[in-house]
Design a protein around this motif. Structure first.
Motif, mmCIF file in Angstrom:
data_model
loop_
_atom_site.group_PDB
_atom_site.id
_atom_site.type_symbol
_atom_site.label_atom_id
_atom_site.label_comp_id
_atom_site.label_asym_id
_atom_site.label_seq_id
_atom_site.Cartn_x
_atom_site.Cartn_y
_atom_site.Cartn_z
ATOM 1 N N GLN A 195 3.153 -5.212 6.266
ATOM 2 C CA GLN A 195 3.897 -5.133 5.002
ATOM 3 C C GLN A 195 5.324 -4.649 5.245
ATOM 4 N N ARG B 21 -2.147 -3.068 8.620
ATOM 5 C CA ARG B 21 -1.779 -3.665 7.339
ATOM 6 C C ARG B 21 -0.443 -3.112 6.841
ATOM 7 N N ASN B 22 -0.245 -1.787 6.992
ATOM 8 C CA ASN B 22 1.023 -1.174 6.599
ATOM 9 C C ASN B 22 2.182 -1.764 7.400
ATOM 10 N N ASP C 202 0.824 -1.212 0.000
ATOM 11 C CA ASP C 202 0.000 0.000 0.000
ATOM 12 C C ASP C 202 0.859 1.263 0.000
ATOM 13 N N ARG C 203 1.946 1.232 0.780
ATOM 14 C CA ARG C 203 2.811 2.404 0.898
ATOM 15 C C ARG C 203 4.273 1.973 0.974
#
Length: 357
Positions: free
Chosen positions: A159, A155-156, A125-126
């Motif tokens: 990851q 979630r970030n 995502d980022r």
């Protein structure tokens, strides 16, 4: 095998073209199979190359006069991505003319240009900014995010853990790097909702090439008990600057103490080997080179005030990650995260590490 070139933004940084070229030349001696694309003012680059014939023979110059200012707003710099040395270096990675880009310029502008040109990898995502920090262990510790994302959800953070572990496997050689989440305590009940949820996901995830060890407090980051420290960019940037500030404080304190009297100066001469080792360990130039993880291409950020040795370390980071194909490692790990097979080993901190706060 022909290795991809490394694009160097020769105009970025506080110390000028000479330092960037000298750093690239030093890195070239360490990784003599790599070729370079030097981006910036051709006249100034050629003048700097006169002292480095080995680098000159392994380099191509891409001329441009436009430079991103150190205090320039990223949005303004982004509009000039096709004319600045920074933008052209990143674009060389996008076009396949280089495998990685290295710049000592404006961090915000570099991140904005890199995200726009390279985009995030599928499953990310980022992107996150990751750096190597010194530790008391046998290898450095990787910390991310260090400022790319001030706010992150669970979630970030998961990851980031996957990307940091992939990077750590290259640096440490561990098949399952030890990963922890930065928190205000090591007890399971502490932390924000995002940190708590990320920890739960990492405990339950399966098939990841990492060992999740729970939480870590900021005073344990450099103790050598973990390989990867994961946090949001706001907390990470503050922690990083606190560590760097503490290192400068210790160095300055020792300098003051050893010059305060004749007796102290004699003591310095006796203890000089130890103090030189300490100075080497605390010098940020020896750990220079932060990586934007999660993009479809490698971009490495050097400290703006880095010396030639510091620039060389940043270029060396890019070379090493290209040689070990970090991007493909992350892609494979993300696929495994999606598949959710196998088991991630979760281990609770030792009793002596549990905070009483």
């Amino acid at each position: 095998m022909t290795l991809p070139r490394i694009a160097v933004d020769a105009m970025g940084g506080d110390e000028g073209v000479q330092t960037m070229i000298s750093g690239a030349a030093l890195a070239r001696r360490r990784h003599d199979k790599f070729q370079f694309l030097l981006v910036g003012n051709e006249t100034r680059i050629k003048a700097a190359l006169d002292a480095h014939p080995q680098l000159r023979g392994a380099s191509e110059i891409l001329h441009c006069d436009d430079v991103v200012g150190g205090d320039e707003q990223p949005t303004r710099a982004l509009r000039r991505a096709k004319t600045t040395s920074m933008g052209l270096a990143v674009n060389a990675v996008k076009k396949g003319d280089a495998g990685a880009a290295v710049s000592a310029g404006n961090t915000g502008a570099l991140m904005a240009m890199s995200k726009l040109a390279l985009r995030t990898m599928p499953g990310i995502d980022r992107p996150a900014l990751a750096a190597l920090l010194p530790s008391l262990g046998e290898t450095d510790v990787i910390m991310l995010d260090l400022g790319a994302n001030t706010e992150c959800d669970a979630r970030n953070l998961v990851q980031f853990a996957v990307m940091g572990a992939a990077y750590s496997r290259i640096v440490t050689g561990r098949e399952e790097p030890r990963v922890r989440l930065l928190n205000i305590g090591t007890e399971e009940i502490k932390g924000t909702d995002a940190v708590q949820e990320a920890a739960q996901r990492l405990r339950e995830a399966k098939g990841l090439a990492l060992q999740f060890d729970g939480f870590i407090e900021a005073d344990k980051i450099n103790r050598g008990t973990t390989d990867v420290v994961v946090c949001d960019g706001f907390s990470g940037n503050i922690a990083l600057k606190a560590i760097e500030g503490a290192a400068r404080f210790v160095t300055d304190l020792l300098r003051t103490a050893f010059t305060s009297s004749l007796r102290s100066k004699i003591g310095f001469l006796v203890s000089r080997p130890a103090t030189e080792l300490l100075k080497h360990h605390l010098d940020p130039n020896n750990h220079n080179g932060a990586v934007f993880l999660g993009l479809n291409g490698l971009v490495v950020k050097s400290h703006g005030s880095a010396t030639a040795a510091g620039v060389a370390n940043a270029v060396t980071v890019a070379a090493r990650l290209l040689e070990d194909d970090l991007t493909q490692r992350i892609a494979a790990d993300l696929a495994q995260l999606g598949g959710n097979v196998g088991a991630v080993r979760a281990r609770q901190p030792a009793t002596s590490e549990v905070s009483a706060k």
